[in-house]
Write a protein that holds these residues in place. Structure first.
Motif, PDB file in Angstrom:
ATOM      1  N   UNK A 175       0.669  -1.069   0.146  1.00 36.14           N
ATOM      2  CA  UNK A 175       0.019  -0.011   0.178  1.00 36.14           C
ATOM      3  C   UNK A 175       0.792   1.402   0.101  1.00 36.14           C
ATOM      4  N   UNK A 176       2.093   1.221  -0.401  1.00 35.49           N
ATOM      5  CA  UNK A 176       2.917   2.440  -0.357  1.00 35.49           C
ATOM      6  C   UNK A 176       4.254   2.238   0.216  1.00 35.49           C
ATOM      7  N   UNK A 177       4.986   3.490   0.238  1.00 38.84           N
ATOM      8  CA  UNK A 177       6.328   3.266   0.767  1.00 38.84           C
ATOM      9  C   UNK A 177       6.456   3.481   2.194  1.00 38.84           C
ATOM     10  N   UNK A 178       7.365   2.733   2.772  1.00 42.13           N
ATOM     11  CA  UNK A 178       7.419   3.011   4.320  1.00 42.13           C
ATOM     12  C   UNK A 178       8.801   3.790   4.714  1.00 42.13           C
ATOM     13  N   UNK A 179       8.522   4.097   5.908  1.00 42.87           N
ATOM     14  CA  UNK A 179       9.683   4.734   6.563  1.00 42.87           C
ATOM     15  C   UNK A 179      11.027   3.882   6.680  1.00 42.87           C
ATOM     16  N   UNK A 180      10.620   2.533   6.775  1.00 45.82           N
ATOM     17  CA  UNK A 180      11.852   1.466   6.876  1.00 45.82           C
ATOM     18  C   UNK A 180      10.941   0.233   6.487  1.00 45.82           C
ATOM     19  N   UNK A 181      11.587  -0.892   6.226  1.00 49.69           N
ATOM     20  CA  UNK A 181      11.146  -2.207   6.126  1.00 49.69           C
ATOM     21  C   UNK A 181      10.270  -2.612   7.388  1.00 49.69           C
ATOM     22  N   UNK A 182       8.880  -2.872   7.147  1.00 51.49           N
ATOM     23  CA  UNK A 182       7.979  -3.124   8.257  1.00 51.49           C
ATOM     24  C   UNK A 182       8.214  -4.500   9.051  1.00 51.49           C
ATOM     25  N   UNK A 184      11.181  -5.304   9.607  1.00 54.81           N
ATOM     26  CA  UNK A 184      12.303  -5.150  10.674  1.00 54.81           C
ATOM     27  C   UNK A 184      12.011  -4.384  11.781  1.00 54.81           C
ATOM     28  N   UNK A 185      11.408  -3.045  11.318  1.00 54.30           N
ATOM     29  CA  UNK A 185      10.627  -2.295  12.521  1.00 54.30           C
ATOM     30  C   UNK A 185       9.154  -2.270  12.245  1.00 54.30           C
ATOM     31  N   UNK A 186       8.390  -2.773  13.211  1.00 53.26           N
ATOM     32  CA  UNK A 186       6.826  -3.012  12.861  1.00 53.26           C
ATOM     33  C   UNK A 186       6.378  -1.403  13.293  1.00 53.26           C
ATOM     34  N   UNK A 390      19.058  -4.153  14.163  1.00 57.81           N
ATOM     35  CA  UNK A 390      19.356  -3.398  15.332  1.00 57.81           C
ATOM     36  C   UNK A 390      19.760  -1.879  14.900  1.00 57.81           C
ATOM     37  N   UNK A 391      20.747  -1.774  14.101  1.00 60.38           N
ATOM     38  CA  UNK A 391      20.894  -0.531  13.500  1.00 60.38           C
ATOM     39  C   UNK A 391      19.698   0.131  12.801  1.00 60.38           C
ATOM     40  N   UNK A 392      19.033  -0.588  12.196  1.00 59.53           N
ATOM     41  CA  UNK A 392      17.927   0.143  11.323  1.00 59.53           C
ATOM     42  C   UNK A 392      16.910   0.543  12.382  1.00 59.53           C
ATOM     43  N   UNK A 393      16.526  -0.194  13.479  1.00 65.48           N
ATOM     44  CA  UNK A 393      15.635   0.232  14.708  1.00 65.48           C
ATOM     45  C   UNK A 393      16.133   1.440  15.404  1.00 65.48           C
ATOM     46  N   UNK A 394      17.653   1.385  15.519  1.00 62.08           N
ATOM     47  CA  UNK A 394      18.047   2.495  16.235  1.00 62.08           C
ATOM     48  C   UNK A 394      17.881   3.942  15.594  1.00 62.08           C
ATOM     49  N   UNK A 395      18.326   3.927  14.224  1.00 62.72           N
ATOM     50  CA  UNK A 395      18.047   5.065  13.577  1.00 62.72           C
ATOM     51  C   UNK A 395      16.724   5.471  13.399  1.00 62.72           C
ATOM     52  N   UNK A 396      15.722   4.647  13.135  1.00 57.24           N
ATOM     53  CA  UNK A 396      14.276   4.736  12.896  1.00 57.24           C
ATOM     54  C   UNK A 396      13.939   5.717  14.247  1.00 57.24           C
ATOM     55  N   UNK A 397      14.436   5.142  15.337  1.00 50.81           N
ATOM     56  CA  UNK A 397      13.898   5.596  16.627  1.00 50.81           C
ATOM     57  C   UNK A 397      14.738   7.044  16.632  1.00 50.81           C
ATOM     58  N   UNK A 398      15.826   7.269  16.451  1.00 46.43           N
ATOM     59  CA  UNK A 398      16.743   8.390  16.780  1.00 46.43           C
ATOM     60  C   UNK A 398      16.106   9.550  15.928  1.00 46.43           C
ATOM     61  N   UNK A 399      15.596   9.303  14.664  1.00 44.58           N
ATOM     62  CA  UNK A 399      15.011  10.389  13.811  1.00 44.58           C
ATOM     63  C   UNK A 399      13.669  10.384  13.836  1.00 44.58           C
ATOM     64  N   UNK A 400      13.180   9.680  14.962  1.00 45.32           N
ATOM     65  CA  UNK A 400      11.681   9.914  15.278  1.00 45.32           C
ATOM     66  C   UNK A 400      10.864   9.560  14.196  1.00 45.32           C
ATOM     67  N   UNK A 401      11.050   8.665  13.392  1.00 47.48           N
ATOM     68  CA  UNK A 401      10.351   8.150  12.136  1.00 47.48           C
ATOM     69  C   UNK A 401       9.045   7.502  12.704  1.00 47.48           C
ATOM     70  N   UNK A 402       8.985   7.044  13.842  1.00 47.37           N
ATOM     71  CA  UNK A 402       7.764   6.189  14.456  1.00 47.37           C
ATOM     72  C   UNK A 402       6.745   7.358  14.993  1.00 47.37           C
ATOM     73  N   UNK A 403       6.986   8.515  14.911  1.00 48.29           N
ATOM     74  CA  UNK A 403       5.959   9.501  15.702  1.00 48.29           C
ATOM     75  C   UNK A 403       4.943  10.004  14.723  1.00 48.29           C
TER      76      UNK A 403
END
Ligand code: ASP
Ligand code: MG
Length: 403
Positions: A175-182, A184-186, A390-403
């Motif tokens: 359904x589209x492009x995600x901030x990262x591979x779901x 790896x990071x739900x 681990x790196x993907x999740x760390x970066x995803x959260x450091x840049x607040x992509x889950x917000x």
């Protein structure tokens, strides 16, 4: 609006799904839009046709392969058009030739050279829904050609460009492009908009959805692309010009490439031209070198490290060997258990401290960064493969992509 809608193999995978596509098209028409549809062959069909050809020959003649393969898309285009007409929506099915698509001569890998949209335009003006068989055209001699696997995306983008359509929607089962591979990071979020440049850098995130070639063509022809699912009503992701994106996040996404290997050259003769020779030799073999690192020379030699796609490593090794034999390199070392994580965002251009923040996120997880490369809109880090997720999740959260 004039909208080009492209439906991939799974979206037209059986007769019910073709009906579902017809209903989608009807909905768009009822909203007051003009629609041109581009279709793929039913999923599995192209593979089946290739297998048929290979039943008779291990190296089937390419002109006939193209004529054969083009039939898959003609089946779905005709069926969809029949369904639309039955629903009271005047429609006409067209082959690549009828749609005015002229390509290079290279069978099975042709490139679109030029589109004469007049037949399509005439049908649109007459109030018809044009349904085009994707993935095909004809060369200057009038022989049927195909555009390479997955090529109906290219047909759709090129047609949208030629018709100056307002939008080109690519329908798949994603359904589209995600901030990262779901996987790896739900907590990954679907992006509303992203620029062509970011999409090209985030290729790994779009891999299942869009070919890079199509994004490049959309950028060149200035086509607004939307990727969305044909199985849900959810809005997709718009891929567009940077100027069309109001709120530019510093980082739009985190990409992971595990198919990289590292080549280390130790004791490379320190003289002008040596890097050119080595990398020209690699380029001649079409090896895509990515991150490059050269250390400060010492004792008349230097060390050069670089990464290549894993499947090109053997080729690279052979080239390195020839330089070792010539005495230009003392020794070499290879490592396949590396991965490259990248953060991408157009907003980086106007923000300081992005790289520092990324490195801090790695440090907090005790992940050692082996190599770094940056561009205007990207920071890539080469790390040990076992830390990739681990790196993907760390970066995803450091840049607040889950917000
Ligand atoms: N049917 C072709 C393929 O399977 C083209 C496409 O689906 O885009 O590669
Ligand atoms: Mg496809």
């Amino acid at each position: 609006m004039l909208i080009v809608q492209k439906f991939g193999g799974t979206s037209v995978g059986d007769l019910d799904r073709i009906q579902n596509v017809a209903n989608r098209v009807q909905k768009t028409v009822n909203e007051g839009h003009q629609v041109v549809v581009v279709v793929s062959a039913m999923s599995g069909e192209t593979n089946k046709l290739i297998a048929y050809a290979e039943h008779f020959s291990a190296t089937p003649s390419v002109a006939e392969v193209d004529m054969l393969l083009s039939s898959g898309e003609r089946v779905t285009a005709s069926l969809l058009s029949i369904a639309l007409n039955e629903m009271g929506l005047p429609s006409i099915a067209m082959t690549g030739r009828q749609a005015g698509i002229v390509t290079t001569s290279r069978h099975t890998k042709a490139r679109i050279e030029n589109i004469d949209p007049s037949s399509m335009q005439k049908a649109i003006n007459a109030g018809k829904i044009v349904v085009v068989a994707g993935f095909q055209g004809v060369n200057e001699e009038g022989m049927v050609t195909t555009l390479g696997r997955g090529g109906s995306d290219l047909s759709a983008v090129a047609i949208a460009g030629a018709l100056k359509a307002d939008l080109c929607e690519i329908y798949t089962d994603v359904d589209g492009i995600y901030t990262t591979d779901p996987r790896i990071e739900p907590k990954a979020k679907k992006l509303e908009r992203i620029s062509y440049e970011e999409m090209l850098e985030l290729a790994s995130l779009g891999a299942k959805v869009l070919q890079n070639r199509s994004v490049e063509m959309a950028k060149k022809l200035n086509v607004n692309l939307v990727t969305r699912s044909s199985f849900s009503e959810a809005e997709g992701t718009l891929i567009t010009k940077e100027e069309n994106i109001m709120e530019q996040p510093v980082v739009s996404g985190v990409a992971l490439d595990r198919n990289q290997a590292r080549v280390s050259l130790v004791g490379v003769t320190d003289r002008p031209g040596i890097a050119a020779e080595i990398f020209n030799a690699l380029a001649l073999e079409e090896i895509n070198v990515d991150v490059i690192l050269q250390t400060v020379a010492h004792d008349g030699t230097t060390n050069i490290d670089f990464t290549v796609p894993t499947n090109e490593l053997e080729n690279a090794k052979n080239i390195v060997k020839s330089f070792v034999e010539k005495g230009e390199i003392k020794s070499s070392d290879y490592n396949e258990s590396i991965a490259k994580v990248s953060i991408v965002g157009v907003g980086m251009k106007s923000h300081a401290g992005v790289a520092a923040k990324a490195f801090s996120a790695m440090a907090a997880e005790n992940i050692n960064i082996r190599m770094i490369s940056t561009s205007e809109i990207k920071v890539s880090m080469v790390i040990e493969d076992k830390y990739s997720e681990l790196a993907v999740r760390a970066l995803h959260s450091a840049f607040e992509l889950d917000k």
